[in-house]
Design a protein around this motif. Structure first.
Motif, mmCIF file in Angstrom:
data_model
loop_
_atom_site.group_PDB
_atom_site.id
_atom_site.type_symbol
_atom_site.label_atom_id
_atom_site.label_comp_id
_atom_site.label_asym_id
_atom_site.label_seq_id
_atom_site.Cartn_x
_atom_site.Cartn_y
_atom_site.Cartn_z
ATOM 1 N N ASP A 96 0.867 -1.170 0.000
ATOM 2 C CA ASP A 96 0.000 0.000 0.000
ATOM 3 C C ASP A 96 0.907 1.224 0.000
ATOM 4 N N VAL A 97 0.335 2.390 -0.138
ATOM 5 C CA VAL A 97 1.116 3.622 -0.134
ATOM 6 C C VAL A 97 0.593 4.546 0.972
ATOM 7 N N THR A 98 1.464 5.421 1.433
ATOM 8 C CA THR A 98 1.108 6.357 2.487
ATOM 9 C C THR A 98 1.825 7.680 2.242
ATOM 10 N N GLY A 99 1.466 8.681 2.998
ATOM 11 C CA GLY A 99 2.074 10.003 2.870
ATOM 12 C C GLY A 99 1.124 10.988 2.214
ATOM 13 N N LYS A 100 1.503 12.244 2.226
ATOM 14 C CA LYS A 100 0.657 13.308 1.685
ATOM 15 C C LYS A 100 0.354 13.117 0.205
ATOM 16 N N ALA A 101 1.262 12.491 -0.517
ATOM 17 C CA ALA A 101 1.070 12.284 -1.960
ATOM 18 C C ALA A 101 0.664 10.841 -2.279
ATOM 19 N N HIS A 159 1.238 3.885 -6.638
ATOM 20 C CA HIS A 159 0.576 2.627 -6.990
ATOM 21 C C HIS A 159 0.675 1.627 -5.844
ATOM 22 N N ARG A 160 -0.430 0.954 -5.573
ATOM 23 C CA ARG A 160 -0.433 -0.195 -4.663
ATOM 24 C C ARG A 160 -0.025 -1.391 -5.532
ATOM 25 N N LEU A 161 1.098 -1.993 -5.175
ATOM 26 C CA LEU A 161 1.681 -3.021 -6.036
ATOM 27 C C LEU A 161 1.276 -4.432 -5.640
ATOM 28 N N THR A 162 1.165 -5.285 -6.634
ATOM 29 C CA THR A 162 1.094 -6.729 -6.442
ATOM 30 C C THR A 162 2.392 -7.281 -6.992
ATOM 31 N N ILE A 163 3.153 -7.918 -6.110
ATOM 32 C CA ILE A 163 4.460 -8.466 -6.460
ATOM 33 C C ILE A 163 4.376 -9.978 -6.344
ATOM 34 N N GLY A 164 4.782 -10.672 -7.385
ATOM 35 C CA GLY A 164 4.795 -12.129 -7.361
ATOM 36 C C GLY A 164 6.221 -12.638 -7.303
ATOM 37 N N PHE A 165 6.369 -13.850 -6.820
ATOM 38 C CA PHE A 165 7.683 -14.495 -6.757
ATOM 39 C C PHE A 165 7.669 -15.691 -7.696
ATOM 40 N N SER A 211 5.456 -6.563 8.663
ATOM 41 C CA SER A 211 5.853 -5.175 8.856
ATOM 42 C C SER A 211 7.316 -4.982 8.474
ATOM 43 N N HIS A 212 7.596 -3.960 7.656
ATOM 44 C CA HIS A 212 8.978 -3.604 7.326
ATOM 45 C C HIS A 212 9.767 -3.352 8.605
ATOM 46 N N ALA A 213 9.178 -2.579 9.529
ATOM 47 C CA ALA A 213 9.869 -2.170 10.758
ATOM 48 C C ALA A 213 10.294 -3.364 11.597
ATOM 49 N N ASP A 214 9.491 -4.427 11.619
ATOM 50 C CA ASP A 214 9.840 -5.610 12.411
ATOM 51 C C ASP A 214 11.168 -6.225 11.974
ATOM 52 N N PHE A 215 11.551 -5.989 10.731
ATOM 53 C CA PHE A 215 12.774 -6.588 10.199
ATOM 54 C C PHE A 215 13.849 -5.543 9.901
ATOM 55 N N GLY A 216 13.660 -4.342 10.409
ATOM 56 C CA GLY A 216 14.658 -3.293 10.239
ATOM 57 C C GLY A 216 14.753 -2.765 8.822
ATOM 58 N N LEU A 217 13.686 -2.918 8.049
ATOM 59 C CA LEU A 217 13.687 -2.457 6.663
ATOM 60 C C LEU A 217 13.077 -1.069 6.568
ATOM 61 N N LYS A 218 13.608 -0.271 5.679
ATOM 62 C CA LYS A 218 13.071 1.064 5.450
ATOM 63 C C LYS A 218 12.291 1.027 4.139
ATOM 64 N N PRO A 219 10.950 1.185 4.220
ATOM 65 C CA PRO A 219 10.147 1.165 2.994
ATOM 66 C C PRO A 219 10.591 2.259 2.027
ATOM 67 N N PHE A 220 10.480 1.968 0.750
ATOM 68 C CA PHE A 220 10.850 2.932 -0.283
ATOM 69 C C PHE A 220 9.983 4.177 -0.172
ATOM 70 N N GLY A 221 10.599 5.325 -0.363
ATOM 71 C CA GLY A 221 9.884 6.592 -0.357
ATOM 72 C C GLY A 221 10.495 7.539 -1.377
ATOM 73 N N MET A 222 9.718 8.550 -1.741
ATOM 74 C CA MET A 222 10.203 9.558 -2.674
ATOM 75 C C MET A 222 9.501 10.880 -2.385
ATOM 76 N N VAL A 248 6.001 3.672 0.542
ATOM 77 C CA VAL A 248 5.368 2.370 0.668
ATOM 78 C C VAL A 248 4.978 2.227 2.136
ATOM 79 N N ALA A 249 3.772 1.765 2.396
ATOM 80 C CA ALA A 249 3.296 1.591 3.772
ATOM 81 C C ALA A 249 4.138 0.547 4.493
ATOM 82 N N ASP A 250 4.227 0.685 5.820
ATOM 83 C CA ASP A 250 5.039 -0.228 6.628
ATOM 84 C C ASP A 250 4.574 -1.673 6.504
#
Length: 180
Positions: free
Chosen positions: A19-24, A29-35, A148-159, A166-168
């Motif tokens: 999902d996405v977050t922030g003022k903008a 885009h809310r992404l669907t990522i496949g493996f 959660s990104h935060a649970d694993f020490g990851l910083k979600p992409f932002g611009m 990208v939401a946590d």
């Protein structure tokens, strides 16, 4: 009697939904990522699942679609989004994500899998619930969990100086066709 079943992309799908977050946020885009490279191994004891291990090749992620945004997600944007996701997940240094559930307990019509989830070298306790649907040749097992990104020490992409991020939390979905 003990037995083992293995599943992968030929039998199902493993997807990550962001999902996405922030003022903008409305511009993102809310992404669907496949493996494309993953394996689920299920060990059975007395015809009941007793251990589940899912291994995912981090670098095999592919951006399948993007919802929202001001314009439809283009092929070049998919390429950039993939590169950003691979960078956030540090795929070169940590080529696998692993969920190892040593406790499998019947829970209603499905099972609760309790184990450890390892992402980017960090391991955390994690629970995944799965349930069968359909019958016969159309029988599937599906599960969904939030990571959660935060649970694993990851910083979600932002611009845009953090106005679009990208939401946590991301949702992971697994669906596997199970033979009779």
């Amino acid at each position: 009697m003990a037995s083992t079943q293995r599943f992968g992309p030929a039998e199902g799908s493993l997807t990550l939904h962001t999902d996405v977050t922030g003022k903008a946020a409305r511009t993102g885009h809310r992404l669907t990522i496949g493996f494309t490279d993953w394996t689920a191994t299920v060990d059975y004891t007395a015809d009941q699942p007793s251990h589940v291990r899912v291994q995912v090749a981090t670098g095999s992620l592919q951006v399948r679609s993007g919802e929202g945004g001001l314009t439809p997600l283009t092929a070049p944007e998919r390429t950039v989004a993939r590169a950003n996701a691979v960078k956030v997940l540090k795929a070169e240094k940590f080529p696998q994500i692993v969920f190892d559930a040593s406790e499998v307990v019947a829970d209603g019509d499905g099972y609760r899998l309790t184990g450890r989830l390892e992402i980017c070298g960090k391991t955390r306790p994690h629970i995944l619930s799965v349930a069968p649907t359909g019958a016969g040749a159309a029988r599937t097992v599906a599960g969904q969990t939030v990571v959660s990104h935060a649970d694993f020490g990851l910083k979600p992409f932002g611009m845009m100086m953090g106005a679009l991020r990208v939401a946590d939390e991301a949702t992971v979905r697994l669906q596997i066709a199970v033979p009779e």
